[in-house]
Design an enzyme around this catalytic site. Structure first.
Site, PDB file in Angstrom:
ATOM      1  CG  ASN A 155      -2.097  -0.948   1.036  1.00 24.23           C
ATOM      2  OD1 ASN A 155      -3.036  -0.675   0.310  1.00 24.23           O
ATOM      3  ND2 ASN A 155      -2.026  -2.095   1.693  1.00 24.23           N
ATOM      4  CG  HIS A 288      -7.313  -3.337  -7.454  1.00 24.35           C
ATOM      5  ND1 HIS A 288      -7.355  -3.450  -6.079  1.00 24.35           N
ATOM      6  CD2 HIS A 288      -6.007  -3.211  -7.779  1.00 24.35           C
ATOM      7  CE1 HIS A 288      -6.120  -3.372  -5.596  1.00 24.35           C
ATOM      8  NE2 HIS A 288      -5.279  -3.229  -6.608  1.00 24.35           N
TER       9      HIS A 288
END
Length: 520
Positions: A155, A288
């Site tokens: 991330n 996603h």
């Protein structure tokens, strides 16, 4: 694929609330640029009885990553010209510096910062403000691999990208989202909800299951770039229709984002510019997933079929499984029934190079692999191998070879002898990681062994440890700031020549091989 069997699609949509139980859900299908299905069931707030609707804005979580990469291309152009800026965020990094494109493709090799919050003493419910992220990133000194050689989901890659975008443009990320994507796509109500304590439209995300009951999730993290967008189903379907409308233009934003990615050695990759690439029913899809405690989301798009599916849950059911189920119904390609498992695969193995354990549990038709974030069912092929999306396992003498093409790697798994008990007093004490500039405390009493962490974010809770094999322990983290939580950490004890404990290596799939030295 020329047309959708609408009756079969409707039957599948009717089955979703039972197949993926929870407080509520949203699902939509776009075919040939037109919405052919749009569903909303259940409640945004169970106590208040507020229904979910197609206009209710939900966190789309990591689906936001493709929007961030889209803004990068639209506002700044090709990322290579900003590579030098990556080093500003990693002042202590000792290895080769990743490029900005490698951040976009999750090929940086950096450890995920949401996983590291556990080792920095973070509690699942505490506030993680915007200003907390960059000091955590600045402590990184090493990574998983040479940038560009492999894949590892991270991330903080996208957090760095967002900081560079805002710095170079002098504009706030939500303004750039709006100008370059939301307005052109007709996403009229989409917003950046960086503070997860303040969800849009009063929607509540729920942890739990039918077995435990559902209870409101308590989130306190601040997202920007890596996640944070809230969108209604209506807006997400408008996005899918916009993608379809521009599908033939090679310079359109989504076409640029979805170009097939590669590793530095030229091998095709399965992730690029915030998009996953996968095959379902013989058809190539991009899309996603998204996850926050209490929420799950997934979107899929097949350019060749002009088909898109969007699933949004305010609970933690398998949104990807739901999206695939709907996509298969739309295409008329149901999943085949797995064959019966003819041989036993049960066992415990060690991926020594990554410092991670792997388990296999044989069922009637699938073998459950425990290796990354959560359990993954694999199926037996005619060649005797086990296979699932992104993984193939074959026997290699006494061990196993686990090919993970999406990560551009083949893992050697050596067998371990499982144990039920170990003397935790031998490893009890204080440990320090110079990599993290943080500490770990292990306590053992009457057979129970627990660990807690102290660091940049405070002092965490005690997490349970269990022996797996000699000098190999599992430390379970089921709730953390981000979701899914890091899952099982593998702790491997290190010893001096005289056999005394000198330290340990600790890691999970998102943050591997972190060294600790025993200090007391």
């Amino acid at each position: 694929m020329t047309a959708i069997d609408l009756a079969a699609l409707e039957t599948t949509l009717d089955a979703l609330p039972k197949a993926f139980p929870g407080p509520g859900g949203l699902v939509g299908v776009v075919k040939d640029g037109k919405i052919v299905a749009s569903r909303a069931w259940g409640y945004a707030d169970l106590d208040a009885g507020a229904p979910l609707t197609v206009a209710t804005r939900m966190p789309i979580c990591s689906i936001s990553k493709q929007f961030t990469c889209g803004v990068l291309l639209a506002a700044l152009g090709e990322p290579e010209q900003y590579d030098a800026r990556v080093a500003e965020f990693l002042p202590r990094y000792e290895g080769p510096m990743p490029t900005l494109r490698q951040l976009c493709d999750n090929q940086s090799g950096l450890r995920d910062y949401w996983a590291l919050t556990v080792l920095q003493g973070g509690l699942a419910e505490q506030t993680f403000a915007r200003e907390h992220a960059l000091p955590l990133l600045a402590r990184m000194k090493t990574g998983h691999f040479t940038p560009g050689s492999e894949y590892s989901y991270c991330n903080c890659n996208f957090r760095i990208i967002s900081e560079i975008i805002e710095s170079e443009t002098g504009q706030a990320l939500p303004d750039l989202y709006r100008r370059h994507i939301w307005e052109p796509a007709g996403m009229t109500t989409a917003v950046l909800t960086s503070d997860t304590r303040q969800p849009e439209d009063g929607v509540i995300g729920y942890e739990g299951s039918d077995a435990t009951g559902f209870f409101p999730a308590d989130n306190g993290i601040f997202w920007i770039g890596d996640a944070g967008i809230s969108s209604s189903l209506d807006d997400m379907l408008a996005y899918e229709a916009w993608i379809d409308a521009e599908r033939e233009d090679p310079q359109s934003l989504y076409r640029r984002l979805s170009e097939p990615p590669r590793f530095v050695d030229g091998t095709p990759a399965q992730y690029g510019y915030g998009l996953s690439h996968e095959t379902i029913g013989g058809v190539a899809f991009t899309g996603h997933a998204g996850a926050l405690r209490g929420f799950r989301a997934h979107r899929l798009n097949a350019r060749s079929e002009r088909l898109s599916v969007v699933v949004l849950f305010n609970h933690e059911a398998d949104a990807h499984g739901a999206a695939e189920m709907v996509a298969r119904a739309a295409m008329g390609t149901p999943a085949s029934e797995p064959t019966f498992i003819a041989e036993e695969w049960d066992g415990l193995w060690l991926d020594e190079a990554r410092g991670l354990t792997a388990t296999l549990k044989t069922g009637r038709r699938t073998v459950e692999l425990g290796y990354a974030v959560g359990p993954q069912p694999t199926e037996a092929g005619q060649d005797g191998a086990l296979a699932a999306a992104g993984v193939r396992i074959t026997r290699d003498g006494a061990g196993l070879a686990m090919a993970r093409p999406g990560e551009n790697t083949i893992r050697a798994l050596t067998p371990l002898v499982p144990i039920d008990t170990a003397d935790g007093r031998e490893i009890a004490g204080r440990y320090r990681s110079e990599e993290l500039e943080a500490e770990m405390q292990i306590e053992a009493r009457d057979g129970g062994v627990y660990a807690r962490f102290d660091g940049l974010l405070g002092t965490g809770r005690f997490e349970r440890m269990a022996p797996l094999a000699r000098d190999v322990w599992r430390l379970a983290t089921r709730r953390a700031m981000d979701a899914p939580a890091p899952g099982d950490w593998t702790l491997i004890v290190t010893r001096r020549e005289d056999g005394s404990v000198s330290g340990a290596r600790l890691g999970c799939w998102l943050a591997r091989q972190i060294p600790y030295e025993k200090t007391a």
